[in-house]
Design an enzyme around this catalytic site. Structure first.
Site, PDB file in Angstrom:
ATOM      1  N   ASP A   1      23.200  58.758  26.763  1.00 57.75           N
ATOM      2  CA  ASP A   1      24.551  58.307  26.444  1.00 57.75           C
ATOM      3  C   ASP A   1      24.654  56.806  26.710  1.00 57.75           C
ATOM      4  O   ASP A   1      25.118  56.370  27.750  1.00 57.75           O
ATOM      5  CB  ASP A   1      25.559  59.083  27.303  1.00 57.75           C
ATOM      6  CG  ASP A   1      26.938  59.087  26.669  1.00 57.75           C
ATOM      7  OD1 ASP A   1      27.076  58.536  25.554  1.00 57.75           O
ATOM      8  OD2 ASP A   1      27.863  59.622  27.289  1.00 57.75           O
TER       9      ASP A   1
ATOM     10  N   CYS B   1      59.013  73.074  51.975  1.00 55.90           N
ATOM     11  CA  CYS B   1      57.939  73.995  51.568  1.00 55.90           C
ATOM     12  C   CYS B   1      58.394  74.840  50.379  1.00 55.90           C
ATOM     13  O   CYS B   1      59.468  75.441  50.431  1.00 55.90           O
ATOM     14  CB  CYS B   1      57.567  74.883  52.752  1.00 55.90           C
ATOM     15  SG  CYS B   1      56.449  76.227  52.298  1.00 55.90           S
TER      16      CYS B   1
ATOM     17  N   LYS C   1      24.568  69.185  21.329  1.00 59.69           N
ATOM     18  CA  LYS C   1      25.494  68.515  22.252  1.00 59.69           C
ATOM     19  C   LYS C   1      25.914  69.462  23.370  1.00 59.69           C
ATOM     20  O   LYS C   1      26.272  70.613  23.125  1.00 59.69           O
ATOM     21  CB  LYS C   1      26.747  68.058  21.488  1.00 59.69           C
ATOM     22  CG  LYS C   1      26.472  66.957  20.473  1.00 59.69           C
ATOM     23  CD  LYS C   1      26.699  65.579  21.041  1.00 59.69           C
ATOM     24  CE  LYS C   1      28.157  65.176  20.944  1.00 59.69           C
ATOM     25  NZ  LYS C   1      28.369  63.802  21.404  1.00 59.69           N
TER      26      LYS C   1
ATOM     27  N   GLU D   1      14.123  65.499  22.875  1.00 60.21           N
ATOM     28  CA  GLU D   1      14.389  64.277  23.630  1.00 60.21           C
ATOM     29  C   GLU D   1      15.800  64.323  24.199  1.00 60.21           C
ATOM     30  O   GLU D   1      16.741  64.648  23.473  1.00 60.21           O
ATOM     31  CB  GLU D   1      14.277  63.054  22.698  1.00 60.21           C
ATOM     32  CG  GLU D   1      12.972  62.990  21.932  1.00 60.21           C
ATOM     33  CD  GLU D   1      12.903  61.777  21.001  1.00 60.21           C
ATOM     34  OE1 GLU D   1      13.859  60.974  20.981  1.00 60.21           O
ATOM     35  OE2 GLU D   1      11.886  61.649  20.295  1.00 60.21           O
TER      36      GLU D   1
ATOM     37  N   LYS E   1      19.376  63.246  24.903  1.00 61.68           N
ATOM     38  CA  LYS E   1      20.228  62.333  24.139  1.00 61.68           C
ATOM     39  C   LYS E   1      20.920  61.419  25.140  1.00 61.68           C
ATOM     40  O   LYS E   1      21.872  61.827  25.814  1.00 61.68           O
ATOM     41  CB  LYS E   1      21.238  63.126  23.311  1.00 61.68           C
ATOM     42  CG  LYS E   1      22.014  62.275  22.332  1.00 61.68           C
ATOM     43  CD  LYS E   1      22.819  63.168  21.389  1.00 61.68           C
ATOM     44  CE  LYS E   1      23.506  62.379  20.300  1.00 61.68           C
ATOM     45  NZ  LYS E   1      24.415  61.359  20.786  1.00 61.68           N
TER      46      LYS E   1
ATOM     47  N   CYS F   1      55.721  81.073  57.811  1.00 56.28           N
ATOM     48  CA  CYS F   1      55.852  80.853  56.372  1.00 56.28           C
ATOM     49  C   CYS F   1      55.023  81.906  55.630  1.00 56.28           C
ATOM     50  O   CYS F   1      53.822  82.056  55.886  1.00 56.28           O
ATOM     51  CB  CYS F   1      55.357  79.450  56.019  1.00 56.28           C
ATOM     52  SG  CYS F   1      55.136  79.187  54.249  1.00 56.28           S
TER      53      CYS F   1
ATOM     54  N   CYS G   1      53.319  72.312  56.119  1.00 57.54           N
ATOM     55  CA  CYS G   1      54.451  73.190  56.384  1.00 57.54           C
ATOM     56  C   CYS G   1      54.240  73.653  57.826  1.00 57.54           C
ATOM     57  O   CYS G   1      53.209  74.223  58.152  1.00 57.54           O
ATOM     58  CB  CYS G   1      54.440  74.387  55.428  1.00 57.54           C
ATOM     59  SG  CYS G   1      55.495  75.749  55.982  1.00 57.54           S
TER      60      CYS G   1
ATOM     61  N   TYR H   1      12.763  55.348  21.304  1.00 54.14           N
ATOM     62  CA  TYR H   1      12.418  56.649  20.742  1.00 54.14           C
ATOM     63  C   TYR H   1      12.063  56.612  19.260  1.00 54.14           C
ATOM     64  O   TYR H   1      11.884  57.647  18.635  1.00 54.14           O
ATOM     65  CB  TYR H   1      13.546  57.658  20.968  1.00 54.14           C
ATOM     66  CG  TYR H   1      14.943  57.146  20.625  1.00 54.14           C
ATOM     67  CD1 TYR H   1      15.317  56.890  19.319  1.00 54.14           C
ATOM     68  CD2 TYR H   1      15.882  56.942  21.629  1.00 54.14           C
ATOM     69  CE1 TYR H   1      16.581  56.432  19.012  1.00 54.14           C
ATOM     70  CE2 TYR H   1      17.163  56.493  21.333  1.00 54.14           C
ATOM     71  CZ  TYR H   1      17.509  56.235  20.027  1.00 54.14           C
ATOM     72  OH  TYR H   1      18.754  55.776  19.738  1.00 54.14           O
TER      73      TYR H   1
ATOM     74  N   CYS I   1      58.635  78.720  51.921  1.00 55.42           N
ATOM     75  CA  CYS I   1      59.599  79.152  52.942  1.00 55.42           C
ATOM     76  C   CYS I   1      60.793  78.213  53.046  1.00 55.42           C
ATOM     77  O   CYS I   1      61.711  78.479  53.834  1.00 55.42           O
ATOM     78  CB  CYS I   1      58.916  79.279  54.298  1.00 55.42           C
ATOM     79  SG  CYS I   1      58.512  77.679  55.050  1.00 55.42           S
TER      80      CYS I   1
HETATM   81  S1  IVH Z   1      17.430  59.469  17.131  1.00 60.83           S
HETATM   82  C1  IVH Z   1      18.605  58.744  12.765  1.00 60.83           C
HETATM   83  N1  IVH Z   1      16.968  59.965  19.653  1.00 60.83           N
HETATM   84  O1  IVH Z   1      22.473  59.253  19.552  1.00 60.83           O
HETATM   85  C2  IVH Z   1      18.430  59.235  14.135  1.00 60.83           C
HETATM   86  N2  IVH Z   1      19.099  59.105  19.032  1.00 60.83           N
HETATM   87  O2  IVH Z   1      24.287  60.551  17.638  1.00 60.83           O
HETATM   88  C3  IVH Z   1      18.491  58.154  15.094  1.00 60.83           C
HETATM   89  N3  IVH Z   1      20.609  58.717  20.904  1.00 60.83           N
HETATM   90  O3  IVH Z   1      22.716  56.617  17.265  1.00 60.83           O
HETATM   91  C4  IVH Z   1      18.752  58.594  16.438  1.00 60.83           C
HETATM   92  N4  IVH Z   1      19.232  59.394  22.480  1.00 60.83           N
HETATM   93  O4  IVH Z   1      22.437  56.046  19.745  1.00 60.83           O
HETATM   94  C5  IVH Z   1      17.864  59.531  18.743  1.00 60.83           C
HETATM   95  N5  IVH Z   1      16.431  60.406  21.849  1.00 60.83           N
HETATM   96  C6  IVH Z   1      17.318  59.976  20.949  1.00 60.83           C
HETATM   97  C7  IVH Z   1      18.594  59.521  21.307  1.00 60.83           C
HETATM   98  C8  IVH Z   1      19.470  59.105  20.321  1.00 60.83           C
HETATM   99  C9  IVH Z   1      20.435  58.901  22.236  1.00 60.83           C
HETATM  100  C10 IVH Z   1      21.847  58.231  20.286  1.00 60.83           C
HETATM  101  C11 IVH Z   1      21.615  57.096  19.320  1.00 60.83           C
HETATM  102  C12 IVH Z   1      22.108  57.616  18.003  1.00 60.83           C
HETATM  103  C13 IVH Z   1      23.082  58.658  18.431  1.00 60.83           C
HETATM  104  C14 IVH Z   1      23.272  59.681  17.327  1.00 60.83           C
END
Ligand code: IVH
Length: 714
Positions: free
Chosen positions: A137, A450, A356, A133, A135, A473, A468, A247, A453
């Site tokens: 932000d 410059c 990450k 999945e 991640k 130069c 310049c 998720y 030069c």
């Molecule tokens: S699972 C116990 N799935 O990442 C596991 N987290 O660094 C619960 N996050 O607190 C998290 N996308 O805020 C999970 N597909 C994803 C996620 C995700 C973003 C964030 C979430 C979590 C943090 C952990």
């Protein structure tokens, strides 16, 4: 200051003078301060990666000195408890963090550890199914439904107690107020977890609105999402374009939980999935989709760690095309029974890991601002940075573009600055971290002379750039010659900026034409040259004599003449002499050449210095391109035929090619010198009208064919 007696200018890097206990204390204070800025104020001072680095450093000290671990150490907790005006909301199942890996090696180590804990054999390890999945932000959220009805929502907080944001989350259009499940399927209670985020377009729009209203600008989409969600007045939240991906399904029924005892902390593992019907993470996602929640469409289920890693790199390469920010990939073991067997550490489950991506923002020290001189004399300020790993590479230089940009960002030598390198984009200095600015730093001033030069630097009224203006130069000269030799231009292999510099220093090059009179006797005495490398360079120079005309045109470094324009000129005129002999007006009639380019080209070739340079290139044996010999008789030589509208037997390019291959020209506009205008279906009225005014004959397609065959008007 929120963190007590902490001096915000405390250096972020390790101080060799501090012993570990002291450094750990200092790190905890720093982390508490930045955690508050991030989690409570939604206004971080430092990039996330810098914050992570502080936590990692503390974790390393604690690992080496377990006696230094404290109950409340930030390495053992997640987030920050909020004392922020929202009612506290205790999580019945803690919201945990994730362990992270940053390389294939670390991922494989995670896999090996997991495999050992589960006692999987080779086959089982190879066929382990993982849900991949993105991640997101954003900020994690827990939403609870009572008998299928939206009931409560809470932020993560410190993982055990969050903030009650029920009224705010209710305003998110994507959050269903009623589960879209069949009656029989609706659980008494359902807790759903996911990530609230703001799409990049929405973030940019919000910041534009905020700026127009003189309100706070958000540093990034995550802060914008957090700041928008955590509003006292839910109406404000409602006006912000917040999105969510869900998720995780957490059941409220804890009786079916099968706790495993954590080997590290001795606590019961708390992460659980208990809905009897759900045995896999993939089924949770399917349930979420059916119930009406957004689930990330990028999610994939793969078999084995290698496929998971392939997913990570594939998503990483597309991360900037997604429209929302992700900072990695979460890999989760699909089978929930394995979750129960693995349990969790004090802060993270063992059945998942966050891969990450390299951080795209880091802070570093701006050591100096210097000015570089380009081939046109443009003086560009650039940042000299303490080298920093960001966006997957080490950055030590970054352009600051021009004087106004430096002033706008207010970056000063000595500042700690945020550096951003996103994907293939060139590194950028985002701005200073003001809380870390040493006292007495003066704003930077653009130099008056410059750096190469010593001539005057001139910025014209109304222009952003400073120049310049000394053509001789040496700084400009190096760049001009390096450009001449570059790929796309004369493509002289082995002749980069360094070597050009060396040859100029040795007094061998006054301009690029001198390249064509170099001999081995001049090169071999130079440092770094042997007989072979001298011969190679001379061969490369010799090969450049025959480069096609478009390359030569690019090499000349005429303003506005890049590859495309050079091709258009070469196609229309065939050789350099022809281009040099026509006036601005005729240039402007060439397809693909506008007025500004025509003026620039004409001015270049009018300049005596340039004509002399070209003369020297000719004497050096450089080919000026000869007209492509055509199989067609050149019946249209000297004639100019404009085509407008669609013809049946010719495409637009085909018609132009038919004209130019017979020696004619096919400009894009009608002038007094036009021989005829060929009119197809839906012609341009301006061209037809102009032809009428000037008394220029109009031809239909039949007349055009006659003209092509005979060169005569029908
Ligand atoms: S699972 C116990 N799935 O990442 C596991 N987290 O660094 C619960 N996050 O607190 C998290 N996308 O805020 C999970 N597909 C994803 C996620 C995700 C973003 C964030 C979430 C979590 C943090 C952990």
């Amino acid at each position: 200051m929120t963190g007590g007696g902490l001096d915000p200018s405390t250096p972020v890097g390790p101080d060799p003078g501090l012993d570990d206990a002291e450094r750990a204390r200092e790190l905890r204070e720093l982390i508490a301060h930045h955690s508050m800025r991030y989690h409570v104020l939604d206004d971080p001072e430092i990039p996330d990666a810098d914050y992570d680095a502080l936590v990692d450093e503390l974790a390393a000290i604690e690992a080496a000195h377990p006696e230094l671990v404290t109950e409340t150490s930030p390495t053992r907790t997640v987030g920050a408890a909020g004392a922020t005006g929202f009612a506290p909301a205790a999580h019945r199942v803690p919201m945990m963090s994730l362990d992270k890996v940053v390389s294939l090696d670390e991922l494989l180590a995670w896999g090996a550890r997991t495999r050992r804990l589960l006692e999987l054999d080779d086959e089982a390890a190879r066929t382990l199914r993982l849900v991949c999945e993105p991640k997101i932000d954003g900020l994690s959220i827990s939403i609870t439904y009572d008998h299928g009805r939206y009931a409560r929502a809470a932020t993560r907080g410190d993982g055990r107690v969050g903030e009650d944001v029920t009224d705010n989350v209710r305003t998110l259009a994507e959050v269903p107020l009623e589960l879209a499940l069949d009656g029989g399927e609706v659980p008494e209670e359902l807790e759903v977890r996911g990530e609230v985020y703001m799409a990049i377009a929405a973030f940019e729009e919000l910041n534009a609105r905020q700026a127009a209203a003189g309100e706070k600008i958000f540093a990034n989409p995550r802060n914008a999402a957090a700041g928008s969600l955590r509003q006292k007045d839910p109406k404000v939240t409602a006006g912000r374009a917040l999105s969510i991906f869900t998720y995780q399904v957490v059941s409220g029924d804890r009786t079916r939980e099968a706790p495993s005892v954590d080997q590290v902390s001795g606590e019961a593992a708390v992460e659980l999935e208990t809905d009897a019907a759900i045995g896999h993470q993939s089924q949770s996602l399917a349930l979420l989709r059916r119930a009406g929640f957004p689930v990330n469409p990028e999610i994939e289920i793969v078999t084995g760690l290698e496929a998971a890693y392939a997913y990570c790199t594939a998503v990483e390469s597309r991360r900037h095309q997604l429209g929302y920010e992700i900072d990695g990939v979460v890999l989760k073991i699909d089978d929930l029974s394995l979750h129960r067997r693995l349990g969790a550490t004090s802060h993270a489950p063992r059945w998942a890991v966050a891969y990450k991506f390299p951080p795209e923002e880091r802070s570093t020290v701006l050591q100096a601002i210097m000015v570089s001189i380009g081939r046109t004399g443009r003086a560009t300020p650039f940042a000299v940075l303490a080298p920093v790993r960001v966006g997957g590479s080490t950055v030590s230089l970054a352009s600051l573009h021009n004087e106004d940009q430096v002033a706008l960002k207010d970056v000063r030598p000595g500042d700690t600055v945020v550096v951003r390198k996103a994907g293939d984009v060139i590194p950028e200095v985002v701005g200073p971290i003001l809380s870390e600015r040493p006292e007495g730093l003066e704003p930077w001033r653009f130099p008056a002379t410059c750096p190469v030069c010593d001539g005057a630097l001139v910025r014209l009224e109304g222009e952003a750039d400073t120049y310049c203006v000394n053509f001789d130069c040496p700084g400009q000269k190096v760049q001009r010659i390096a450009h001449f030799a570059s790929r796309g231009a004369m493509d002289i292999e082995g002749l980069g900026e360094q070597r050009v510099h060396q040859l100029i220093e040795a007094g061998l090059l006054a301009d690029a034409s001198d390249l064509y009179s170099l001999g081995p006797e001049q090169l071999t005495p130079l440092e770094g040259f042997g007989a072979v490398s001298a011969a190679n360079l001379l061969a490369a120079i010799d090969a450049s004599r025959g480069r096609p005309l478009p390359n030569l045109l690019v090499a000349l470094g005429i303003r506005h003449v890049g590859g495309t324009v050079a091709h258009a000129l070469a196609t229309a005129f065939g050789d350099l002499d022809a281009i040099m002999s026509v006036g601005e007006e005729e240039l402007a009639e060439t397809p693909g050449i506008g007025g500004i380019i025509a003026a620039s080209v004409a001015a270049f070739f009018r300049t005596g210095r340039n004509r002399e340079f070209i003369g020297r290139l000719g004497s050096g044996g450089v080919s000026f391109g000869t007209r492509v010999v055509s199989q067609h008789p050149q019946v249209l030589a000297g004639k100019s035929i404009v085509v407008t509208g669609a013809l049946e037997g010719f495409s637009r390019e085909g018609a132009e090619e038919a004209i130019t291959s017979r020696g004619g020209k096919s400009p894009g506009s009608v002038s007094a010198r036009t021989t005829a205008v060929v009119v197809g279906a839906s012609p341009g009225t301006a061209k037809v009208t102009k032809a009428g005014e000037l008394g220029i004959p109009l031809l239909d397609e039949g007349g055009f064919r006659h003209l092509l065959e005979t060169g005569e008007l029908p």
